[in-house]
Design an enzyme around this catalytic site. Structure first.
Site, mmCIF file in Angstrom:
data_model
loop_
_atom_site.group_PDB
_atom_site.id
_atom_site.type_symbol
_atom_site.label_atom_id
_atom_site.label_comp_id
_atom_site.label_asym_id
_atom_site.label_seq_id
_atom_site.Cartn_x
_atom_site.Cartn_y
_atom_site.Cartn_z
ATOM 1 N N TYR A 1 61.061 46.641 50.951
ATOM 2 C CA TYR A 1 60.498 46.818 52.290
ATOM 3 C C TYR A 1 60.402 45.502 53.038
ATOM 4 O O TYR A 1 60.018 44.479 52.469
ATOM 5 C CB TYR A 1 59.086 47.406 52.191
ATOM 6 C CG TYR A 1 59.041 48.841 51.756
ATOM 7 C CD1 TYR A 1 59.568 49.857 52.554
ATOM 8 C CD2 TYR A 1 58.454 49.192 50.537
ATOM 9 C CE1 TYR A 1 59.506 51.177 52.149
ATOM 10 C CE2 TYR A 1 58.386 50.515 50.132
ATOM 11 C CZ TYR A 1 58.911 51.510 50.937
ATOM 12 O OH TYR A 1 58.853 52.804 50.541
ATOM 13 N N LYS A 41 32.307 47.968 30.294
ATOM 14 C CA LYS A 41 32.327 48.598 31.619
ATOM 15 C C LYS A 41 33.750 48.596 32.185
ATOM 16 O O LYS A 41 34.616 47.857 31.702
ATOM 17 C CB LYS A 41 31.375 47.841 32.552
ATOM 18 C CG LYS A 41 31.734 46.377 32.741
ATOM 19 C CD LYS A 41 30.622 45.606 33.461
ATOM 20 C CE LYS A 41 30.965 44.125 33.557
ATOM 21 N NZ LYS A 41 29.878 43.336 34.142
HETATM 22 C C1 LIG Z 1 29.785 42.202 33.323
HETATM 23 C C2 LIG Z 1 28.488 41.676 32.826
HETATM 24 C C3 LIG Z 1 28.413 40.942 31.629
HETATM 25 C C4 LIG Z 1 29.645 40.476 30.878
HETATM 26 O O1 LIG Z 1 30.186 39.331 31.505
HETATM 27 P P1 LIG Z 1 31.498 38.603 30.962
HETATM 28 O O2 LIG Z 1 31.664 37.444 31.860
HETATM 29 O O3 LIG Z 1 32.618 39.576 31.075
HETATM 30 O O4 LIG Z 1 31.238 38.228 29.534
HETATM 31 C C5 LIG Z 1 27.159 40.610 31.152
HETATM 32 N N1 LIG Z 1 26.033 40.963 31.837
HETATM 33 C C6 LIG Z 1 26.078 41.629 33.003
HETATM 34 C C7 LIG Z 1 24.811 41.960 33.707
HETATM 35 C C8 LIG Z 1 27.293 42.008 33.550
HETATM 36 O O5 LIG Z 1 27.337 42.659 34.723
#
Ligand SMILES: *Cc1c(COP(=O)(O)O)cnc(C)c1O
Length: 357
Positions: A253, A36
């Site tokens: 800045y 993701k």
């Molecule tokens: C993002 C996510 C994961 C992965 O988690 P990590 O800590 O990056 O391994 C797994 N399950 C769900 C539901 C998630 O949202």
């Protein structure tokens, strides 16, 4: 010569990290690579190809469609997030599995959809808190031949001092899922994120869903080497200009850096428009020519400045500058920002060119 802001992505490191995760999980456990948010900033397609996992997971329908469009067609994809009706249609059109927890989810569900039922065992986000409701939804899906998985998600797997909360979540999920698992052999049971994969074999079930570790980032923001993980991303820019700065003169800045001595400054063309956050004002270090230097002054949208120290300097315009890599970890940057490594790599914007290492 470097581009003004580029991230090199080491696919071999991602492949090696996938191997570490497979080795950490029990022998027949499937690996679901979580890609993701564009593979936590590394590029979802690059990560998915390198991981060679049994499954992929994303948060949104568009992310699933993007993977399919990149010819990742032979792998199961799970969309883990909440989906509005139009988003659900996009996910299903991408031949992705989706997640449900309310009976209403079945209304109008196409008969070829594959669905995972989520129990909220304590995360307090998506899923139902009611094991009875989760069971009802699973039974109805199974009757229609559409039950593909049974899942939960942990809130504190990365925190060993969580007062037993992880164990309590695991117990709640196990109590719910074990009887169902015996009834519905077709359902893939999954719960563990990266941290839980390393922490607790009893949380592995049929599949682990690992994201952060795949990228060589430590799930608890500590040292990735502890688990044998290799960071896959380095962030580089280059020296755009070198100039003298007399004592009392300032850079950037708001004059948040006023030099106390005569010094030499390098201007590096990367800034918060690239995801190098403004919170790093007067707080980061970079590597030029194998040496660490302090980044000084306000982080602007497109530039930062670096104090090279009193001259003469052998740093020249065009020299590469490393912001992550060469000993600077995403975890170090995260600590400086009082955030987590996930946010550092996810926050790199589209303006940062990704290229293979
Ligand atoms: C993002 C996510 C994961 C992965 O988690 P990590 O800590 O990056 O391994 C797994 N399950 C769900 C539901 C998630 O949202």
């Amino acid at each position: 010569m470097s581009l003004r802001a580029e991230a090199s992505i080491d696919a071999a490191a991602i492949a090696a990290n996938a191997g570490v995760l497979r080795a950490a999980a029990a022998p027949r456990t499937l690996l679901c690579a979580v890609v993701k948010a564009d593979g936590y900033g590394h590029g979802a397609v690059t990560a998915a190809r390198a991981a060679r996992s049994d499954w992929l997971a994303v948060a949104t329908a568009q992310e699933a469609a993007g993977l399919r469009a990149a010819a990742l067609t032979d792998v199961r994809i799970l969309v883990m997030g909440a989906l509005s009706p139009p988003e659900r249609a996009i996910a299903l059109a991408a031949d992705a599995d989706v997640v449900a927890w309310e009976p209403e989810f079945l209304d109008g569900l196409p008969t070829d959809a594959r669905v995972h039922v989520k129990l909220d065992s304590g995360m307090g986000r998506l899923g139902t808190r009611s094991p009875e409701q989760a069971t009802t939804v699973a039974e109805r899906l199974a009757d229609r031949g559409q039950l593909a998985g049974l899942m939960t998600h942990f809130a504190t797997a990365d925190d060993p001092g969580d007062d037993g909360f992880f164990a309590a979540q695991l117990a709640r999920f196990t109590d719910w899922v074990e009887p169902l698992r015996a009834r519905f052999l077709e359902a893939v049971v999954h719960a563990a994120n990266s941290a839980a994969t390393f922490r607790e074999p009893a949380a592995h079930f049929d599949m682990v869903r690992a994201g952060v570790a795949l990228y060589g980032l430590d799930p608890a923001n500590a040292d990735p080497a502890t688990h044998g993980l290799r960071p896959a991303l380095s962030l580089r820019s280059y020296v755009g200009a070198v100039k003298a700065c007399a004592a009392g003169e300032s850079a950037g800045y708001g004059r948040r850096f006023v030099s106390e001595r005569d010094t030499m400054l390098a201007t590096v063309p990367i800034g918060y428009g690239d995801g190098w956050r403004r919170g790093l004002t007067n707080r980061a270090e970079v590597v030029v020519g194998g040496r660490r230097y302090a980044q000084v002054g306000t982080v602007s949208m497109d530039n930062v400045t670096v104090d090279l120290g009193p001259g003469p300097t052998d740093v020249r315009p065009g020299d590469p500058v490393t912001l992550i890599g060469e000993g600077i970890t995403a975890e170090e940057v995260a600590h400086r920002l009082e955030t987590i490594n996930y946010e550092v790599t996810c926050g790199l914007t589209a303006r940062v060119m990704r290229r293979p290492a």
